[in-house]
Design an enzyme around this catalytic site. Structure first.
Site, short mmCIF file in Angstrom:
data_model
loop_
_atom_site.label_atom_id
_atom_site.label_comp_id
_atom_site.label_asym_id
_atom_site.label_seq_id
_atom_site.Cartn_x
_atom_site.Cartn_y
_atom_site.Cartn_z
N TYR A 80 0.85 -1.19 0.00
CA TYR A 80 0.00 0.00 0.00
C TYR A 80 0.89 1.24 0.00
O TYR A 80 0.65 2.19 -0.74
CB TYR A 80 -0.88 -0.02 1.25
CG TYR A 80 -1.91 1.08 1.25
CD1 TYR A 80 -3.15 0.89 0.66
CD2 TYR A 80 -1.63 2.31 1.83
CE1 TYR A 80 -4.09 1.90 0.64
CE2 TYR A 80 -2.57 3.33 1.83
CZ TYR A 80 -3.80 3.12 1.24
OH TYR A 80 -4.74 4.13 1.21
N PHE A 132 -10.22 19.66 -24.48
CA PHE A 132 -10.63 18.27 -24.57
C PHE A 132 -11.87 18.13 -23.67
O PHE A 132 -12.02 18.89 -22.72
CB PHE A 132 -9.51 17.33 -24.13
CG PHE A 132 -9.89 15.89 -24.27
CD1 PHE A 132 -10.07 15.34 -25.53
CD2 PHE A 132 -10.13 15.08 -23.17
CE1 PHE A 132 -10.48 14.02 -25.69
CE2 PHE A 132 -10.54 13.77 -23.32
CZ PHE A 132 -10.72 13.23 -24.58
N THR A 133 -12.75 17.19 -23.99
CA THR A 133 -14.03 17.09 -23.28
C THR A 133 -13.86 17.09 -21.76
O THR A 133 -14.48 17.89 -21.05
CB THR A 133 -14.79 15.80 -23.69
OG1 THR A 133 -13.87 14.70 -23.58
CG2 THR A 133 -15.29 15.89 -25.12
N ASP A 223 -0.88 19.09 -21.40
CA ASP A 223 -1.57 17.80 -21.45
C ASP A 223 -0.77 16.90 -22.40
O ASP A 223 -0.79 17.08 -23.61
CB ASP A 223 -3.01 17.98 -21.95
CG ASP A 223 -3.79 16.67 -21.98
OD1 ASP A 223 -3.16 15.59 -21.95
OD2 ASP A 223 -5.03 16.72 -22.06
N LYS A 266 -3.28 6.33 -22.77
CA LYS A 266 -2.70 6.64 -24.08
C LYS A 266 -1.18 6.61 -24.00
O LYS A 266 -0.54 5.72 -24.52
CB LYS A 266 -3.19 8.00 -24.57
CG LYS A 266 -4.65 8.00 -24.98
CD LYS A 266 -5.51 8.74 -23.99
CE LYS A 266 -6.98 8.68 -24.36
NZ LYS A 266 -7.63 9.97 -24.16
N ARG A 389 -17.73 12.54 -34.09
CA ARG A 389 -17.23 13.76 -33.45
C ARG A 389 -17.85 14.94 -34.19
O ARG A 389 -17.23 15.56 -35.03
CB ARG A 389 -15.71 13.82 -33.46
CG ARG A 389 -15.04 12.76 -32.63
CD ARG A 389 -14.80 13.17 -31.19
NE ARG A 389 -15.85 12.80 -30.26
CZ ARG A 389 -15.65 12.69 -28.95
NH1 ARG A 389 -14.48 12.89 -28.41
NH2 ARG A 389 -16.64 12.38 -28.15
N PHE A 455 -24.23 11.59 -26.44
CA PHE A 455 -23.58 10.72 -27.42
C PHE A 455 -23.20 9.36 -26.84
O PHE A 455 -23.07 8.39 -27.56
CB PHE A 455 -22.35 11.41 -28.03
CG PHE A 455 -21.25 11.71 -27.06
CD1 PHE A 455 -21.25 12.89 -26.33
CD2 PHE A 455 -20.20 10.82 -26.88
CE1 PHE A 455 -20.23 13.17 -25.43
CE2 PHE A 455 -19.17 11.10 -25.98
CZ PHE A 455 -19.20 12.27 -25.25
C1 LIG Z 1 -8.01 10.79 -23.12
C2 LIG Z 1 -7.56 12.15 -22.86
C3 LIG Z 1 -7.73 12.74 -21.60
C4 LIG Z 1 -8.45 12.04 -20.46
O1 LIG Z 1 -7.79 10.88 -20.07
P1 LIG Z 1 -8.58 9.65 -19.39
O2 LIG Z 1 -7.50 8.73 -18.97
O3 LIG Z 1 -9.51 9.09 -20.42
O4 LIG Z 1 -9.34 10.20 -18.23
C5 LIG Z 1 -7.25 14.02 -21.43
N1 LIG Z 1 -6.66 14.69 -22.43
C6 LIG Z 1 -6.49 14.16 -23.65
C7 LIG Z 1 -5.81 14.94 -24.72
C8 LIG Z 1 -6.93 12.87 -23.91
O5 LIG Z 1 -6.77 12.36 -25.15
#
Ligand SMILES: *Cc1c(COP(=O)(O)O)cnc(C)c1O
Length: 482
Positions: A80, A132-133, A223, A266, A389, A455
């Site tokens: 932990y 980004f969303t 990011d 990613k 999109r 969506f």
């Molecule tokens: C996917 C993504 C996120 C969010 O990441 P999650 O691991 O899905 O929460 C943030 N910024 C960008 C550019 C992304 O492609």
């Protein structure tokens, strides 16, 4: 394309890996695909993976891991607090970005939550190349607003500008002088801009943005979720970096930023996320939030096995032979489609191939959801799942009217190292058939429309019986073939 290996003479890219574990996939007959699409309410999010031949919905958490990533999972240190696994991950990240502090979080949006809590005050404005969303949602949730300063070229479908993700320096200066430093919560630069076609940001642009932010005393947040594609493009498209090691490019990016965060779904081809900073003060404030929202400081909501895989995946993402496959495959598909007159976002970016549904389905107005209809038609024609999109991904205005999206795109994402070149060619082949029959694609309308993030769960139905006609045409042209 420097640094890419080809068969001599022919422009066929060579993969610098071989496949040692595979997953069986199935291609259902078109009649069956049409039925599954209907059951899924013409929303590709509601399809079941077993009914899909190639899943091009996203690159999130579905990238192929290497043998070394799998092997590392066995040595994960299950504790932990004070896990060896954590210290390995921390040291890889600090080395990679040349930054002093690391904090773990369970995925990208969790990092965005922590950063928004640190920096966003009600009515402040976060200025960014593009939103980004999830980043926008967390800023809004803290009462802040988002303002975009993408270069005009970034929103053009067709372009030969190599860095369409760049911030417009004049727009940045204007925003700072209009809003004033205290009203700006932070400036955010997103690598490989997700929502406008996986378009990269140049080092030259990041240097300028950093200089302006430092002079103005505004925190600069990066990011890095789509960093590996962006690194590839800096090396290939920005002449100064042709012979610079990828790790040195990454460290320079780190030196320009106050905070770097990423989704390891990613970057690093695992599942998780993290935040880096060299600012002692911001580090201490964010550190307090990790045990509250994520988990203890040496795991931050992640499994130790995923953290081990991430450490290896991050190191591997500094290898050109590993990061080049996605952008090259995207380019192969884009070129094949363009050759057949199919409109796609250019220049080809990372992440995936983005088809312009506004032109593809020019007979459909935006209130009939052309990108959503195209996504449904592509699944029916090919068993390939893409993501809408466009207007479907927007939210209605308070008076119930539609917010028409700037771009109506169908995204065909490339999970890293998952597909073969023949599968890419198959996608192109079916899209060409569909394009030749594009007049048959009809619109969609809602049957069940959720108020928020429609969506994801919304269910639609076709306007008219076009899925049936499309199926009959397919049988006529392809005979018994799947
Ligand atoms: C996917 C993504 C996120 C969010 O990441 P999650 O691991 O899905 O929460 C943030 N910024 C960008 C550019 C992304 O492609």
């Amino acid at each position: 394309m420097s640094d890419v290996k080809f068969y001599s003479g022919e422009q066929v890219p060579l993969e610098m890996h071989k496949v040692r574990m595979v997953q069986r996939v199935y291609l259902l007959p078109i009649e069956e695909r049409a039925r599954r699409m209907q059951t899924a309410g013409y929303n590709t999010f509601l399809l079941q993976n077993k009914d899909i031949y190639l899943d091009m919905l996203t690159d999130s958490g579905v990238n192929a891991m290497s043998e070394n990533q799998y092997a590392s999972m066995l040595q994960a240190d299950d504790s932990y607090a004070g896990s060896e696994t954590y210290y390995r991950l921390e040291s890889v990240l600090k080395d990679m970005f040349g930054m002093e502090h690391f904090l773990p979080a369970h995925q990208g949006r969790a990092c965005e939550h922590i950063i928004a809590r640190l920096l966003v005050k009600p009515d402040s404005v976060a200025v960014m190349n593009y939103h980004f969303t999830t980043s926008k949602a967390h800023i809004s949730a803290m009462g802040g607003k988002v303002e975009e300063i993408i270069i005009d070229e970034g929103l053009k479908i067709s372009s030969d500008f190599p860095f369409k993700g760049n911030a417009d320096i004049e727009k940045l200066r204007e925003a700072i002088s209009r809003l004033g430093k205290d009203k700006i919560s932070f400036v955010r630069m997103e690598a490989g801009t997700n929502l406008i076609g996986g378009q990269p940001v140049s080092m030259g642009n990041m240097r300028e943005v950093s200089k302006i932010c430092r002079a103005a005393g505004i925190p600069l947040v990066y990011d890095a979720s789509l960093l590996s594609d962006n690194l590839y493009f800096i090396k290939v498209r920005e002449p100064e970096f042709k012979d610079v090691d990828i790790i040195d490019i990454t460290r320079e990016i780190g030196s320009l930023m106050d905070i770097v965060y990423f989704s390891a779904r990613k970057l690093g081809a695992a599942r998780g996320g993290g935040i880096l900073t060299s600012d002692q003060n911001m580090f201490l404030k964010m550190r307090e939030m990790i045990p509250l929202y994520e988990g203890f400081l040496t795991y931050g909501g992640m499994s130790v096995r995923e953290m081990e895989a991430m450490s290896i995946g991050l190191r591997e993402s500094l290898d050109m032979d590993i990061i080049n496959q996605t952008p090259i495959f995207v380019e192969v598909l884009c070129k094949e489609l363009l050759k057949n007159g199919i409109p796609v976002v250019t220049p080809p970016g990372g992440l995936g191939c983005h088809v312009d549904a506004k032109q593809f389905c020019s007979h459909l107005s935006q209130d009939k959801y052309p990108a959503g209809a195209l996504a449904a038609a592509v699944y029916m024609a090919a068993g390939v799942r893409g993501m809408e999109r466009g207007t479907l991904s927007e939210q209605r205005n308070p008076d119930g009217s539609e917010t028409f999206a700037n771009l109506e795109l169908l995204r065909l994402a490339f999970p890293k190292r998952v597909f073969t070149l023949s599968q890419v060619k198959y996608v192109a082949d079916r899209l060409v058939w569909l394009y030749n029959n594009r007049e048959m694609i009809g619109g969609l309308e809602f049957e069940d429309e959720p108020a928020v993030l429609r969506f994801f769960f919304g269910r639609l139905k076709p306007i008219g019986n076009w899925p049936e006609k499309l199926t009959q045409q397919f049988r006529k042209d392809f005979g018994d073939s799947l």
